[in-house]
Write an enzyme that holds these catalytic residues in place. Structure first.
Site, mmCIF file in Angstrom:
data_model
loop_
_atom_site.group_PDB
_atom_site.id
_atom_site.type_symbol
_atom_site.label_atom_id
_atom_site.label_comp_id
_atom_site.label_asym_id
_atom_site.label_seq_id
_atom_site.Cartn_x
_atom_site.Cartn_y
_atom_site.Cartn_z
ATOM 1 N N ARG A 292 47.016 107.860 -109.885
ATOM 2 C CA ARG A 292 46.214 106.734 -110.363
ATOM 3 C C ARG A 292 46.991 105.436 -110.245
ATOM 4 N NH1 ARG A 292 43.130 107.866 -115.952
ATOM 5 N NH2 ARG A 292 42.958 109.921 -115.032
ATOM 6 N N SER B 75 38.432 107.398 -113.184
ATOM 7 C CA SER B 75 38.022 107.951 -114.470
ATOM 8 C C SER B 75 37.499 106.842 -115.387
ATOM 9 C CB SER B 75 39.186 108.709 -115.106
ATOM 10 O OG SER B 75 38.760 109.361 -116.273
ATOM 11 N N HIS B 76 38.168 106.595 -116.518
ATOM 12 C CA HIS B 76 37.699 105.555 -117.446
ATOM 13 C C HIS B 76 38.644 104.344 -117.429
ATOM 14 C CE1 HIS B 76 40.482 108.127 -119.625
ATOM 15 N NE2 HIS B 76 40.803 107.064 -120.335
ATOM 16 N N LYS C 18 41.905 113.071 -108.185
ATOM 17 C CA LYS C 18 42.041 114.341 -108.905
ATOM 18 C C LYS C 18 41.958 115.432 -107.842
ATOM 19 C CE LYS C 18 40.157 112.688 -113.291
ATOM 20 N NZ LYS C 18 39.032 112.679 -114.256
ATOM 21 N N ASP D 141 31.539 109.482 -119.383
ATOM 22 C CA ASP D 141 32.591 108.564 -118.952
ATOM 23 C C ASP D 141 32.365 108.190 -117.485
ATOM 24 O OD1 ASP D 141 33.419 110.926 -117.692
ATOM 25 O OD2 ASP D 141 35.537 110.506 -117.981
ATOM 26 N N ASP E 259 33.499 108.968 -114.572
ATOM 27 C CA ASP E 259 33.335 109.922 -113.471
ATOM 28 C C ASP E 259 32.587 111.192 -113.888
ATOM 29 O OD1 ASP E 259 35.518 110.937 -114.941
ATOM 30 O OD2 ASP E 259 36.486 111.768 -113.167
ATOM 31 N N ASP F 113 33.083 113.584 -116.199
ATOM 32 C CA ASP F 113 33.663 114.861 -116.636
ATOM 33 C C ASP F 113 33.856 114.934 -118.153
ATOM 34 O OD1 ASP F 113 35.912 113.240 -116.874
ATOM 35 O OD2 ASP F 113 37.089 114.268 -115.348
ATOM 36 N N ARG F 114 33.429 113.870 -118.880
ATOM 37 C CA ARG F 114 33.560 113.895 -120.342
ATOM 38 C C ARG F 114 32.240 113.484 -120.993
ATOM 39 N NH1 ARG F 114 37.506 110.526 -122.773
ATOM 40 N NH2 ARG F 114 37.268 108.986 -121.147
ATOM 41 N N HIS G 43 36.908 116.423 -122.610
ATOM 42 C CA HIS G 43 36.835 117.399 -121.519
ATOM 43 C C HIS G 43 36.522 118.768 -122.143
ATOM 44 C CE1 HIS G 43 38.707 114.884 -118.328
ATOM 45 N NE2 HIS G 43 39.407 114.369 -119.311
#
Length: 459
Positions: free
Chosen positions: A16, A104-105, A114, A238, A240, A242-243, A325
């Protein structure tokens, strides 16, 4: 030897960095060639590549695929999709390897990768090895091919075949202009929900609020919509996808460690004696709850990649993290997926005439959200090492040091751990009542000041 790469982009669970500063198209292309090499070495011939809705996504995904093909590995472009759909593509397309280009966030000027190679999520040493391999020029050369694949239809069909709602539900859904907006409204409509969408247009500028449902301020619009409409429940994703964030009709945020209680009870009804994994930030009410429902509680390190590795090792049917997650191995693939988690939540809640009752009835106790001490790069780990060596916690029943320092008392716990993604120390406190919470915080204040004089504490 090829030139050095910026060390700061190689994080514990992913790559990242800031686009066009530490994370450039050239850097990503070089990483792609190393990932292609790694896949080929493990007997794989193709890598699926998906990207979130960030403005830099198309360029970086293109560079990544160029790199993958330069190693002689094939690249399969699955387009602009939530990270869990990229994971799903690795199974659906049979390639076992995938990379999601996602920040992500993080703020809009960030992006990252990832990575899953031959069914294993790259983390910790594997990510550092990747860096060393690129800098040493230990990569293959060849000419792979590129093709596109659309897995959205298969993903939605797979979930709709698996998850059955007992009755239709009306929900507020906030995608925060993240990539979940491209898939979630259709998925939940197909499950039988009436969806009131908030910010479901994918926009990498995130013009309305930051796509991070773990922060209460980002759920204000959901709470307002629940007050103003007849929707029964609110969910949020979030950046992407995944949460998951969850809000009850009366505006209470159900944090992921309490969501996990509901999922654990449900899963254990079909997998008696199953192990349920949760991270060190989670409530201490989880372990007795899991035991009461016939399961085996297992506390583990924070970090999606580390939890996935433990899930694989133990064969656990379910795992979850305080960050949001959640990993279902029962009926699903074991990767973290906010959309699928939301579907499983609604399946459980739809069995009640009042969808909020099962959430409101979960055990609860006074606690703090995640608190952060901002420090210089490297300092959080130094501080935690000192706390492990010299921290004094009178009256503690147990001190858990698998990930930071978690001090268990008869009436609560305190936690300090170094974040693996940003230079902060993460703190969390929980207790039976306000007095116990204040006492535990005072003990931590004293211990932290003793090992790091002059530290600025957020509590």
């Amino acid at each position: 030897m090829s030139q050095a790469l910026p060390a700061e982009i190689f994080k514990a669970y992913d790559i990242r960095g800031i686009v066009n500063k530490s994370l450039t198209a050239d850097v990503v292309r070089r990483i792609g060639q190393a990932l292609g090499t790694l896949a080929l070495e493990q007997g794989q011939t193709a890598i699926a590549v998906g990207r979130d809705g960030r403005l830099s996504g198309p360029e970086l995904a293109g560079a990544l695929m160029d790199g993958i093909m330069a190693a002689g590995c094939d690249a399969i472009d699955v387009g602009c999709v939530p990270t869990p759909l990229t994971y799903f593509a690795a199974y659906e397309l049979g390639c076992n390897s995938c990379v999601s280009v996602t920040g992500s966030h993080n703020p809009p000027d960030y992006n990252g990768l990832k990575m899953v190679i031959a069914g294993t999520t790259l983390a910790l040493d594997a990510i550092q090895d990747l860096k060393r391999r690129i800098e040493a020029g230990q990569v293959r050369s060849g000419q792979g091919s590129q093709r596109s694949a659309d897995v959205v239809g298969a993903y939605i069909a797979r979930i709709v075949a698996d998850v059955k709602l007992a009755r239709p539900l009306k929900i507020v859904m906030d995608c925060g202009n993240g990539v979940a907006g491209a898939v979630a409204p259709e998925l939940f409509a197909r499950l039988g929900c009436q969806v009131l969408p908030l910010y479901c247009e994918v926009d990498g500028n995130f013009p309305n609020h930051h796509p991070d449902p773990s922060k209460p301020e980002n759920l204000k619009d959901v709470i307002k919509a629940l007050q103003e409409t007849d929707a029964e429940l609110g969910i949020a994703f979030d950046g992407d996808g995944d949460r998951l964030g969850v809000v009850t009709k009366d505006g209470e945020i159900i944090y992921p460690d309490r969501q996990l209680m509901l999922f654990a009870a449900d899963v254990l009804s079909r997998v008696p004696g199953g192990t349920i994994i949760y991270d060190v930030k989670c409530t201490r009410l989880l372990a007795p709850w899991i035991k009461q429902h016939g399961g085996v509680p297992l506390m583990w390190n924070t970090g999606h990649a580390l939890v996935k590795a433990k899930l694989k090792e133990t064969g656990a049917p379910l795992a979850g993290e305080m960050s949001g997650h959640t990993f279902f191995k029962e009926r699903w693939y074991g990767f973290d997926d906010g959309l699928y988690t939301g579907a499983r939540l609604l399946e459980i809640l739809s069995r009640s005439a009042d969808a909020n009752a099962p959430l409101k009835n979960l055990p609860n106790s006074p606690s703090t959200p995640e608190l952060n001490i901002k420090m210089a790069e490297g300092e959080p780990f130094a501080l935690i090492d000192k706390l492990k060596a010299a921290g004094k916690f009178d009256g503690a029943e147990q001190i858990v040091t698998i990930d930071g320092v978690r001090v268990e008392y008869k009436d609560g716990f305190g936690l300090a751990r170094p974040s693996n993604t940003t230079p902060v120390v993460v703190l969390r406190f929980e207790a039976d009542d306000a007095a116990a919470l204040a006492r535990i915080q005072a003990a931590f204040r004293q211990a932290l000041n003793a090992v790091w004089p002059g530290i600025q504490l957020p509590f």
